[in-house]
Write a protein that holds these residues in place. Sequence first.
Motif, PDB file in Angstrom:
ATOM      1  N   ILE A  81       0.812  -1.326  -0.034  1.00  0.00           N
ATOM      2  CA  ILE A  81       0.000  -0.011   0.283  1.00  0.00           C
ATOM      3  C   ILE A  81       0.762   1.358  -0.068  1.00  0.00           C
ATOM      4  O   ILE A  81       1.679   1.458   0.856  1.00  0.00           O
ATOM      5  N   ASP A  82       0.521   2.041  -0.720  1.00  0.00           N
ATOM      6  CA  ASP A  82       1.205   3.440  -1.033  1.00  0.00           C
ATOM      7  C   ASP A  82       0.251   4.424  -0.341  1.00  0.00           C
ATOM      8  O   ASP A  82       1.011   5.553   0.291  1.00  0.00           O
ATOM      9  N   TYR A  83      -0.871   4.530  -0.627  1.00  0.00           N
ATOM     10  CA  TYR A  83      -1.582   5.510  -0.019  1.00  0.00           C
ATOM     11  C   TYR A  83      -3.068   4.815   0.880  1.00  0.00           C
ATOM     12  O   TYR A  83      -3.543   3.791   0.446  1.00  0.00           O
ATOM     13  N   LEU A  84      -3.105   5.128   1.898  1.00  0.00           N
ATOM     14  CA  LEU A  84      -4.108   4.820   2.974  1.00  0.00           C
ATOM     15  C   LEU A  84      -5.101   5.917   3.031  1.00  0.00           C
ATOM     16  O   LEU A  84      -4.717   6.930   3.267  1.00  0.00           O
ATOM     17  N   LEU A 121      -0.918   0.264  11.818  1.00  0.00           N
ATOM     18  CA  LEU A 121      -0.909  -0.915  11.106  1.00  0.00           C
ATOM     19  C   LEU A 121       0.141  -0.422   9.464  1.00  0.00           C
ATOM     20  O   LEU A 121       1.130  -1.000   9.405  1.00  0.00           O
ATOM     21  N   PHE A 122      -0.472   0.211   9.061  1.00  0.00           N
ATOM     22  CA  PHE A 122       0.163   0.633   7.567  1.00  0.00           C
ATOM     23  C   PHE A 122       1.133   1.603   7.682  1.00  0.00           C
ATOM     24  O   PHE A 122       2.141   1.757   6.972  1.00  0.00           O
ATOM     25  N   LEU A 123       1.257   2.372   8.612  1.00  0.00           N
ATOM     26  CA  LEU A 123       2.381   3.443   9.038  1.00  0.00           C
ATOM     27  C   LEU A 123       3.660   2.989   9.124  1.00  0.00           C
ATOM     28  O   LEU A 123       4.505   3.227   8.862  1.00  0.00           O
ATOM     29  N   GLN A 124       3.341   1.588   9.777  1.00  0.00           N
ATOM     30  CA  GLN A 124       4.676   0.828  10.214  1.00  0.00           C
ATOM     31  C   GLN A 124       5.494   0.419   8.956  1.00  0.00           C
ATOM     32  O   GLN A 124       6.849   0.866   8.700  1.00  0.00           O
ATOM     33  N   ASN A 125       4.630  -0.041   7.801  1.00  0.00           N
ATOM     34  CA  ASN A 125       5.239  -0.082   6.723  1.00  0.00           C
ATOM     35  C   ASN A 125       5.805   1.177   5.620  1.00  0.00           C
ATOM     36  O   ASN A 125       6.708   1.217   5.176  1.00  0.00           O
ATOM     37  N   PHE A 126       5.000   2.197   5.954  1.00  0.00           N
ATOM     38  CA  PHE A 126       5.529   3.455   5.238  1.00  0.00           C
ATOM     39  C   PHE A 126       6.577   4.016   5.915  1.00  0.00           C
ATOM     40  O   PHE A 126       7.693   4.539   5.220  1.00  0.00           O
ATOM     41  N   GLN A 128       9.031   2.116   7.264  1.00  0.00           N
ATOM     42  CA  GLN A 128      10.296   1.263   6.735  1.00  0.00           C
ATOM     43  C   GLN A 128      10.858   1.601   5.565  1.00  0.00           C
ATOM     44  O   GLN A 128      11.814   1.710   5.180  1.00  0.00           O
ATOM     45  N   LEU A 129       9.539   2.169   4.505  1.00  0.00           N
ATOM     46  CA  LEU A 129       9.828   2.426   3.267  1.00  0.00           C
ATOM     47  C   LEU A 129      10.457   3.975   2.966  1.00  0.00           C
ATOM     48  O   LEU A 129      10.678   4.279   1.766  1.00  0.00           O
ATOM     49  N   ASN A 130       9.998   4.480   4.242  1.00  0.00           N
ATOM     50  CA  ASN A 130      10.180   6.128   3.957  1.00  0.00           C
ATOM     51  C   ASN A 130       9.297   6.772   2.717  1.00  0.00           C
ATOM     52  O   ASN A 130       9.820   7.648   2.057  1.00  0.00           O
ATOM     53  N   GLN A 131       8.256   6.227   2.852  1.00  0.00           N
ATOM     54  CA  GLN A 131       7.201   6.625   1.703  1.00  0.00           C
ATOM     55  C   GLN A 131       5.842   6.390   1.936  1.00  0.00           C
ATOM     56  O   GLN A 131       5.723   5.358   2.333  1.00  0.00           O
ATOM     57  N   GLY A 132       4.965   7.257   1.565  1.00  0.00           N
ATOM     58  CA  GLY A 132       3.481   6.837   1.803  1.00  0.00           C
ATOM     59  C   GLY A 132       2.611   7.919   2.260  1.00  0.00           C
ATOM     60  O   GLY A 132       3.201   9.278   2.548  1.00  0.00           O
ATOM     61  N   ASN A 174       9.278  11.043   4.315  1.00  0.00           N
ATOM     62  CA  ASN A 174       8.550  11.232   3.056  1.00  0.00           C
ATOM     63  C   ASN A 174       7.190  10.660   3.098  1.00  0.00           C
ATOM     64  O   ASN A 174       6.310  10.366   2.281  1.00  0.00           O
ATOM     65  N   VAL A 175       6.827  10.493   4.377  1.00  0.00           N
ATOM     66  CA  VAL A 175       5.390  10.297   4.746  1.00  0.00           C
ATOM     67  C   VAL A 175       4.320  11.344   5.188  1.00  0.00           C
ATOM     68  O   VAL A 175       4.891  12.202   5.859  1.00  0.00           O
ATOM     69  N   THR A 176       3.204  11.634   4.573  1.00  0.00           N
ATOM     70  CA  THR A 176       2.399  12.653   4.816  1.00  0.00           C
ATOM     71  C   THR A 176       1.132  12.334   5.198  1.00  0.00           C
ATOM     72  O   THR A 176       0.468  11.194   4.995  1.00  0.00           O
ATOM     73  N   VAL A 177       0.431  13.024   6.197  1.00  0.00           N
ATOM     74  CA  VAL A 177      -1.131  12.842   6.517  1.00  0.00           C
ATOM     75  C   VAL A 177      -1.745  14.149   6.170  1.00  0.00           C
ATOM     76  O   VAL A 177      -1.474  14.993   6.660  1.00  0.00           O
TER      77      VAL A 177
END
Length: 260
Positions: A81-84, A121-126, A128-132, A174-177
């Motif tokens: 997932i790239d966009y939640l 849950l998904f923020l953990q992956n974001f 790790q990848l420094n994107q999302g 590189n993660v935004t909300v």
Amino acid sequence: MIKTALITGASSGIGKELAFIHAENKGDLVIVARNEEKLLDLKTTLKETYGINVLVIVKDLTKPNAPQQVYNEVKSAGFQIDYLINNAGFGGVGEFYKRNLAQEMEMIQLNVMALTALTHLFLQNFIQLNQGKILNASSTASLMAGSMQAVYFATKAYVTSFSNALAEELKGTNVTVTNLMPGATDTEFAKTSGMDKTSLFDNTATAKSVATDGYQAMLYGKLDVITGLTFSQKLLMALVPFIPKKMMLKQIKEMQTDKK
């Protein structure tokens, strides 16, 4: 590069429009809602029209374990997932003490608990990848207390506060909300909540216009986006900080009372 978006409440309204917008951008989708028939119809349309991959997850997010199940199904299917997009939510009009307590608790579970859990849950992956990118559907209702919709307004106040706080925590990544705050919108929400019988929904924005504004704001990583307001509503929102609280509470109550 193909981006995959997970959208809750995707079977109708703003969520469905968000799915079409993302598909038009050639992105793959994970669509989540309770209505299997509507989700499957949407999947067929999106695949035939845009040639994208679509994963359907039929889930009732008012159930406490549903967010973890959604996350597990996404991982099992091999989707990244790239966009939640936390869009699912519902409200209900009436004096709090007269309303069904079970429904009020389900509202809190969906509008607050499920959104929080899926984000975590998904923020953990974001991270790790420094994107999302995360788009949380709040409401202009989050900026004030709402008599006759006490729980709904309170849940949306949580969403706005939570989203803004996370956005600040994530600065430097590189993660935004992005926090989406629409006004009255022409969706099934109005009928299911009973708001279609109130003056607040006399003039509504289209679900497509709200979805477009929210999606674009998410892409740009904006903090807040207020959309779907008439001129008089914009004026009222601008005056909110200056209007005495008791006067504001009375006005909101009148706006949300059945016109009969």
